[in-house]
Motif scaffolding. Structure first.
Motif, PDB file in Angstrom:
ATOM      1  N   LYS A   1       0.849  -1.180   0.000  1.00  0.00           N
ATOM      2  CA  LYS A   1       0.000   0.000   0.000  1.00  0.00           C
ATOM      3  C   LYS A   1       0.890   1.237   0.000  1.00  0.00           C
ATOM      4  O   LYS A   1       1.790   1.374   0.810  1.00  0.00           O
ATOM      5  CB  LYS A   1      -0.913   0.008   1.214  1.00  0.00           C
TER       6      LYS A   1
ATOM      7  N   ASN B   1      -0.304   7.333  -0.914  1.00  0.00           N
ATOM      8  CA  ASN B   1      -1.481   8.005  -1.463  1.00  0.00           C
ATOM      9  C   ASN B   1      -2.737   7.135  -1.435  1.00  0.00           C
ATOM     10  O   ASN B   1      -3.784   7.535  -1.914  1.00  0.00           O
ATOM     11  CB  ASN B   1      -1.212   8.509  -2.879  1.00  0.00           C
TER      12      ASN B   1
ATOM     13  N   THR C   1      -3.169   4.121  -2.944  1.00  0.00           N
ATOM     14  CA  THR C   1      -3.226   3.109  -3.986  1.00  0.00           C
ATOM     15  C   THR C   1      -2.407   1.890  -3.573  1.00  0.00           C
ATOM     16  O   THR C   1      -1.634   1.936  -2.611  1.00  0.00           O
ATOM     17  CB  THR C   1      -2.709   3.653  -5.332  1.00  0.00           C
ATOM     18  N   VAL C   2      -2.588   0.815  -4.320  1.00  0.00           N
ATOM     19  CA  VAL C   2      -1.940  -0.454  -3.999  1.00  0.00           C
ATOM     20  C   VAL C   2      -1.222  -0.962  -5.238  1.00  0.00           C
ATOM     21  O   VAL C   2      -1.736  -0.861  -6.349  1.00  0.00           O
ATOM     22  CB  VAL C   2      -2.995  -1.488  -3.540  1.00  0.00           C
TER      23      VAL C   2
ATOM     24  N   LEU D   1      -1.157  -1.626 -10.698  1.00  0.00           N
ATOM     25  CA  LEU D   1      -1.414  -0.469  -9.859  1.00  0.00           C
ATOM     26  C   LEU D   1      -2.917  -0.222  -9.864  1.00  0.00           C
ATOM     27  O   LEU D   1      -3.531  -0.139 -10.927  1.00  0.00           O
ATOM     28  CB  LEU D   1      -0.683   0.760 -10.409  1.00  0.00           C
ATOM     29  N   ALA D   2      -3.531  -0.161  -8.680  1.00  0.00           N
ATOM     30  CA  ALA D   2      -4.983   0.036  -8.590  1.00  0.00           C
ATOM     31  C   ALA D   2      -5.334   0.716  -7.271  1.00  0.00           C
ATOM     32  O   ALA D   2      -4.473   0.925  -6.410  1.00  0.00           O
ATOM     33  CB  ALA D   2      -5.703  -1.298  -8.703  1.00  0.00           C
ATOM     34  N   GLN D   3      -6.609   1.068  -7.122  1.00  0.00           N
ATOM     35  CA  GLN D   3      -7.084   1.717  -5.903  1.00  0.00           C
ATOM     36  C   GLN D   3      -7.063   0.777  -4.701  1.00  0.00           C
ATOM     37  O   GLN D   3      -6.877   1.210  -3.580  1.00  0.00           O
ATOM     38  CB  GLN D   3      -8.498   2.260  -6.104  1.00  0.00           C
ATOM     39  N   ASN D   4      -7.277  -0.530  -4.933  1.00  0.00           N
ATOM     40  CA  ASN D   4      -7.216  -1.526  -3.859  1.00  0.00           C
ATOM     41  C   ASN D   4      -6.910  -2.892  -4.473  1.00  0.00           C
ATOM     42  O   ASN D   4      -6.860  -3.036  -5.687  1.00  0.00           O
ATOM     43  CB  ASN D   4      -8.510  -1.535  -3.032  1.00  0.00           C
ATOM     44  N   ARG D   5      -6.708  -3.895  -3.604  1.00  0.00           N
ATOM     45  CA  ARG D   5      -6.341  -5.229  -4.091  1.00  0.00           C
ATOM     46  C   ARG D   5      -7.428  -5.842  -4.962  1.00  0.00           C
ATOM     47  O   ARG D   5      -7.140  -6.474  -5.968  1.00  0.00           O
ATOM     48  CB  ARG D   5      -6.024  -6.158  -2.922  1.00  0.00           C
TER      49      ARG D   5
ATOM     50  N   ARG E   1      -9.626  -4.384  -6.895  1.00  0.00           N
ATOM     51  CA  ARG E   1      -9.629  -3.763  -8.227  1.00  0.00           C
ATOM     52  C   ARG E   1      -8.438  -4.224  -9.061  1.00  0.00           C
ATOM     53  O   ARG E   1      -8.537  -4.362 -10.274  1.00  0.00           O
ATOM     54  CB  ARG E   1      -9.636  -2.250  -8.119  1.00  0.00           C
ATOM     55  N   ALA E   2      -7.308  -4.444  -8.427  1.00  0.00           N
ATOM     56  CA  ALA E   2      -6.131  -4.942  -9.153  1.00  0.00           C
ATOM     57  C   ALA E   2      -6.421  -6.322  -9.736  1.00  0.00           C
ATOM     58  O   ALA E   2      -6.132  -6.583 -10.913  1.00  0.00           O
ATOM     59  CB  ALA E   2      -4.922  -4.998  -8.224  1.00  0.00           C
TER      60      ALA E   2
ATOM     61  N   GLY F   1      -0.112   1.255 -15.889  1.00  0.00           N
ATOM     62  CA  GLY F   1      -0.094   0.736 -14.523  1.00  0.00           C
ATOM     63  C   GLY F   1      -0.265  -0.770 -14.466  1.00  0.00           C
ATOM     64  O   GLY F   1      -0.689  -1.329 -13.459  1.00  0.00           O
TER      65      GLY F   1
END
Length: 110
Positions: free
Chosen positions: A8, A11, A13-14, A36-40, A42-43, A78
């Motif tokens: 994490k 900022n 993002t994860v 690279l994503a907003q959370n796991r 979403r990745a 990303g």
């Protein structure tokens, strides 16, 4: 070869790193994929939407290194990959590639 992990960032993002079997039949080694994503969640969804349906992240056994984090942060998509590093070979590391080059199907032979 189901190792993977996440980190994490400050900022929020994860960066998720996964070692996956290679989708090409001729390759004996796997690939290391960085997302690279907003959370796991979403990745993993980003990878599943590309056709990698059986992708799961269990634990944090192989989190991304600082160099890997830098590489994915500087890529416009990303989402990058390279062949999984072999511990027995400590040669020049392979360059990171965009994910579309991994998923591109080889052209049919006439």
């Amino acid at each position: 070869m189901a190792a993977g992990g996440f980190c994490k960032l400050p900022n929020g993002t994860v960066v998720v790193a996964l070692n996956l079997p290679s989708p090409t039949v001729d390759a004996a080694t796997g690939v290391r994929v960085l997302v690279l994503a907003q959370n796991r969640a979403r990745a993993l969804t980003r990878l599943r939407n590309l056709g990698l349906r059986a992708v799961y992240l269990r634990g944090n056994a192989a989190p991304p290194t600082p160099d890997e984090i830098t590489a994915v942060l500087h890529h416009p998509d990303g989402l990058i990959w390279r062949t999984a590093p072999d511990n027995a070979v400590a040669s020049v590391p392979e360059l990171w590639r965009p994910i579309r080059s991994l998923l591109r199907r080889p052209a049919a032979q006439p």
